[in-house]
Motif scaffolding. Sequence first.
Motif, PDB file in Angstrom:
ATOM      1  N   ALA A  48       0.825  -1.209   0.000  1.00  0.00           N
ATOM      2  CA  ALA A  48       0.000   0.000   0.000  1.00  0.00           C
ATOM      3  C   ALA A  48       0.859   1.258   0.000  1.00  0.00           C
ATOM      4  O   ALA A  48       0.455   2.284  -0.542  1.00  0.00           O
ATOM      5  CB  ALA A  48      -0.941   0.001   1.190  1.00  0.00           C
ATOM      6  N   GLY A  49       2.036   1.189   0.622  1.00  0.00           N
ATOM      7  CA  GLY A  49       2.854   2.405   0.676  1.00  0.00           C
ATOM      8  C   GLY A  49       4.061   2.258   1.563  1.00  0.00           C
ATOM      9  O   GLY A  49       5.058   1.657   1.185  1.00  0.00           O
ATOM     10  N   SER A  50       3.975   2.765   2.787  1.00  0.00           N
ATOM     11  CA  SER A  50       5.167   2.863   3.631  1.00  0.00           C
ATOM     12  C   SER A  50       5.643   1.505   4.129  1.00  0.00           C
ATOM     13  O   SER A  50       4.863   0.577   4.345  1.00  0.00           O
ATOM     14  CB  SER A  50       4.886   3.766   4.837  1.00  0.00           C
ATOM     15  OG  SER A  50       3.921   3.175   5.689  1.00  0.00           O
ATOM     16  N   LEU A  51       6.959   1.413   4.310  1.00  0.00           N
ATOM     17  CA  LEU A  51       7.612   0.265   4.935  1.00  0.00           C
ATOM     18  C   LEU A  51       8.493   0.794   6.066  1.00  0.00           C
ATOM     19  O   LEU A  51       8.861   1.977   6.076  1.00  0.00           O
ATOM     20  CB  LEU A  51       8.453  -0.493   3.901  1.00  0.00           C
ATOM     21  CG  LEU A  51       7.643  -1.194   2.802  1.00  0.00           C
ATOM     22  CD1 LEU A  51       8.564  -1.711   1.704  1.00  0.00           C
ATOM     23  CD2 LEU A  51       6.818  -2.335   3.378  1.00  0.00           C
ATOM     24  N   PRO A  52       8.832  -0.040   7.039  1.00  0.00           N
ATOM     25  CA  PRO A  52       9.628   0.434   8.175  1.00  0.00           C
ATOM     26  C   PRO A  52      10.966   1.023   7.734  1.00  0.00           C
ATOM     27  O   PRO A  52      11.582   0.546   6.776  1.00  0.00           O
ATOM     28  CB  PRO A  52       9.843  -0.838   9.005  1.00  0.00           C
ATOM     29  CG  PRO A  52       8.727  -1.745   8.611  1.00  0.00           C
ATOM     30  CD  PRO A  52       8.465  -1.461   7.167  1.00  0.00           C
ATOM     31  N   LEU A  76      18.327   5.524  10.447  1.00  0.00           N
ATOM     32  CA  LEU A  76      17.763   6.684   9.763  1.00  0.00           C
ATOM     33  C   LEU A  76      16.748   7.414  10.634  1.00  0.00           C
ATOM     34  O   LEU A  76      16.737   8.647  10.700  1.00  0.00           O
ATOM     35  CB  LEU A  76      17.103   6.246   8.446  1.00  0.00           C
ATOM     36  CG  LEU A  76      16.461   7.347   7.606  1.00  0.00           C
ATOM     37  CD1 LEU A  76      17.518   8.367   7.149  1.00  0.00           C
ATOM     38  CD2 LEU A  76      15.732   6.748   6.405  1.00  0.00           C
ATOM     39  N   ALA A  77      15.879   6.667  11.304  1.00  0.00           N
ATOM     40  CA  ALA A  77      14.837   7.244  12.147  1.00  0.00           C
ATOM     41  C   ALA A  77      14.418   6.205  13.175  1.00  0.00           C
ATOM     42  O   ALA A  77      14.611   5.010  12.968  1.00  0.00           O
ATOM     43  CB  ALA A  77      13.639   7.683  11.308  1.00  0.00           C
ATOM     44  N   GLN A  78      13.850   6.683  14.267  1.00  0.00           N
ATOM     45  CA  GLN A  78      13.388   5.747  15.282  1.00  0.00           C
ATOM     46  C   GLN A  78      12.346   4.822  14.678  1.00  0.00           C
ATOM     47  O   GLN A  78      11.348   5.290  14.128  1.00  0.00           O
ATOM     48  CB  GLN A  78      12.785   6.504  16.471  1.00  0.00           C
ATOM     49  CG  GLN A  78      12.318   5.586  17.603  1.00  0.00           C
ATOM     50  CD  GLN A  78      11.684   6.349  18.749  1.00  0.00           C
ATOM     51  OE1 GLN A  78      11.833   7.564  18.843  1.00  0.00           O
ATOM     52  NE2 GLN A  78      10.972   5.657  19.613  1.00  0.00           N
ATOM     53  N   PRO A  79      12.556   3.514  14.772  1.00  0.00           N
ATOM     54  CA  PRO A  79      11.624   2.576  14.138  1.00  0.00           C
ATOM     55  C   PRO A  79      10.299   2.476  14.874  1.00  0.00           C
ATOM     56  O   PRO A  79      10.186   2.846  16.045  1.00  0.00           O
ATOM     57  CB  PRO A  79      12.384   1.236  14.183  1.00  0.00           C
ATOM     58  CG  PRO A  79      13.349   1.383  15.308  1.00  0.00           C
ATOM     59  CD  PRO A  79      13.699   2.842  15.393  1.00  0.00           C
ATOM     60  N   GLY A 137      -0.105   1.101   4.954  1.00  0.00           N
ATOM     61  CA  GLY A 137       1.334   1.167   5.108  1.00  0.00           C
ATOM     62  C   GLY A 137       1.804   0.410   6.337  1.00  0.00           C
ATOM     63  O   GLY A 137       1.039   0.164   7.267  1.00  0.00           O
ATOM     64  N   MET A 138       3.094   0.056   6.350  1.00  0.00           N
ATOM     65  CA  MET A 138       3.631  -0.752   7.447  1.00  0.00           C
ATOM     66  C   MET A 138       4.722  -0.040   8.232  1.00  0.00           C
ATOM     67  O   MET A 138       5.482  -0.670   8.960  1.00  0.00           O
ATOM     68  CB  MET A 138       4.146  -2.092   6.902  1.00  0.00           C
ATOM     69  CG  MET A 138       3.042  -2.931   6.291  1.00  0.00           C
ATOM     70  SD  MET A 138       3.441  -4.692   6.165  1.00  0.00           S
ATOM     71  CE  MET A 138       4.591  -4.665   4.787  1.00  0.00           C
ATOM     72  N   ALA A 139       4.786   1.289   8.132  1.00  0.00           N
ATOM     73  CA  ALA A 139       5.824   2.042   8.841  1.00  0.00           C
ATOM     74  C   ALA A 139       5.871   1.771  10.341  1.00  0.00           C
ATOM     75  O   ALA A 139       6.959   1.711  10.921  1.00  0.00           O
ATOM     76  CB  ALA A 139       5.660   3.537   8.583  1.00  0.00           C
ATOM     77  N   PRO A 140       4.723   1.587  11.031  1.00  0.00           N
ATOM     78  CA  PRO A 140       4.793   1.379  12.488  1.00  0.00           C
ATOM     79  C   PRO A 140       5.233  -0.026  12.905  1.00  0.00           C
ATOM     80  O   PRO A 140       5.399  -0.277  14.097  1.00  0.00           O
ATOM     81  CB  PRO A 140       3.347   1.635  12.946  1.00  0.00           C
ATOM     82  CG  PRO A 140       2.684   2.346  11.814  1.00  0.00           C
ATOM     83  CD  PRO A 140       3.346   1.820  10.590  1.00  0.00           C
ATOM     84  N   LEU A 141       5.418  -0.934  11.952  1.00  0.00           N
ATOM     85  CA  LEU A 141       5.819  -2.302  12.287  1.00  0.00           C
ATOM     86  C   LEU A 141       7.338  -2.427  12.332  1.00  0.00           C
ATOM     87  O   LEU A 141       8.064  -1.575  11.811  1.00  0.00           O
ATOM     88  CB  LEU A 141       5.266  -3.289  11.251  1.00  0.00           C
ATOM     89  CG  LEU A 141       3.743  -3.359  11.114  1.00  0.00           C
ATOM     90  CD1 LEU A 141       3.369  -4.324   9.993  1.00  0.00           C
ATOM     91  CD2 LEU A 141       3.100  -3.774  12.422  1.00  0.00           C
ATOM     92  N   SER A 142       7.833  -3.500  12.949  1.00  0.00           N
ATOM     93  CA  SER A 142       9.267  -3.763  12.911  1.00  0.00           C
ATOM     94  C   SER A 142       9.642  -4.257  11.522  1.00  0.00           C
ATOM     95  O   SER A 142       8.803  -4.791  10.779  1.00  0.00           O
ATOM     96  CB  SER A 142       9.644  -4.819  13.950  1.00  0.00           C
ATOM     97  OG  SER A 142       9.188  -6.104  13.538  1.00  0.00           O
ATOM     98  N   ARG A 143      10.901  -4.102  11.165  1.00  0.00           N
ATOM     99  CA  ARG A 143      11.349  -4.561   9.847  1.00  0.00           C
ATOM    100  C   ARG A 143      11.218  -6.071   9.725  1.00  0.00           C
ATOM    101  O   ARG A 143      10.864  -6.589   8.650  1.00  0.00           O
ATOM    102  CB  ARG A 143      12.797  -4.115   9.610  1.00  0.00           C
ATOM    103  CG  ARG A 143      12.945  -2.611   9.447  1.00  0.00           C
ATOM    104  CD  ARG A 143      14.392  -2.188   9.310  1.00  0.00           C
ATOM    105  NE  ARG A 143      14.944  -2.630   8.031  1.00  0.00           N
ATOM    106  CZ  ARG A 143      16.235  -2.543   7.727  1.00  0.00           C
ATOM    107  NH1 ARG A 143      17.096  -2.060   8.627  1.00  0.00           N
ATOM    108  NH2 ARG A 143      16.665  -2.928   6.553  1.00  0.00           N
TER     109      ARG A 143
END
Length: 352
Positions: free
Chosen positions: A20-24, A29-32, A323-329
């Motif tokens: 859908a869009g974002s990934l961790p 680079l930034a706080q995960p 998007g999955m930005a809030p998830l762990s890698r």
Amino acid sequence: MKTSTNNPHPETQILSTSTAGSLPKPAWLAQPEVLWSQWKLEGKELIDGKHDALRVSLQEQQQAGIDIVSDGEQTRQHFVTTFIEHLNGVDFEKRQTVKIRDRYDASVPTVVSAITRPKSVFVEDAKLLRQQTSQPIKWALPGPMTIIDTLYDDHYHSREKLAWEFAKILNQEAKELEAVGVDIIQFDEPAFNVFFDEVNDWGMACLERAIEGLKCETAVHICYGYGIKANTDWKKTLGSQWRQYEVILPKLQASNIDIVSLECHNSRVPIELLELIRGKKVMVGAIDVATDTIETPEEVANTLREALKYVDADKLYPCTNCGMAPLSRHVARAKLQALSAGAQIVRTELCA
């Protein structure tokens, strides 16, 4: 699949997967696992770090077997505000608290004068992604209605007028992204699931203005939000069936949008609502982004089998709910692998 006229890529296979869009983001680079996470680098190091993260995100998608790849939104702090930061007319120091999506309060920047776009926002990033792969690439932009819902307007004093200004600017950006080889331009419009009267009165028209004149494929992503507490709490109030899509899908079916991206797996959306957009291409959310639980390939396959009752196989694209930005890698990688494996199960069944 249509492709950018200046960059002819091979046709994608049936049930081509996407996100859908974002990934961790990487921890350097930034706080995960945080939305609006602050960058850990500055200056040229930040630019280089963002581009390194884009390359890593692409590689992880490829290793997971994702067919239509993206930048994972690695160069963006947030899917809306990073676009706005590059425009004139918005004061990020002058902040107000507004209720976003009629759901939760947030401190947002203020529109203080006419909105203009002095230069492209994401074109250089898109060029880099295009250089890294011959696969079809998708680029996400925030939709006009979702943008205005993330601002305090002290200039236009009209949500509709402000949305039309952003629609024009988004169209300029989209045309430049198309010109550097982006195959699918997606507009993220979670606000469509909330403000039904505005969608009907002017929201759909603004979305049509944003895609005007594009030759590449266009998509709109409408979901129930990231897996953050404000969204999960809201979902608990929606009852045993989530029928918001029932209001907007007929309008999308009649629109010029090529692809509709929706939340399906682990949601209470009646899957039969997909019949309302019969004939459109559909990115079916088969991965739940609101839990760390890893779907099995068979669970993904089951979601896709249900969707195939209402979406023709050549128009179905397995995807994530949001998007999955809030998830762990680690979790995100495993979920992408499950998405690919589940799609392959159904692909094999269809070809048998």
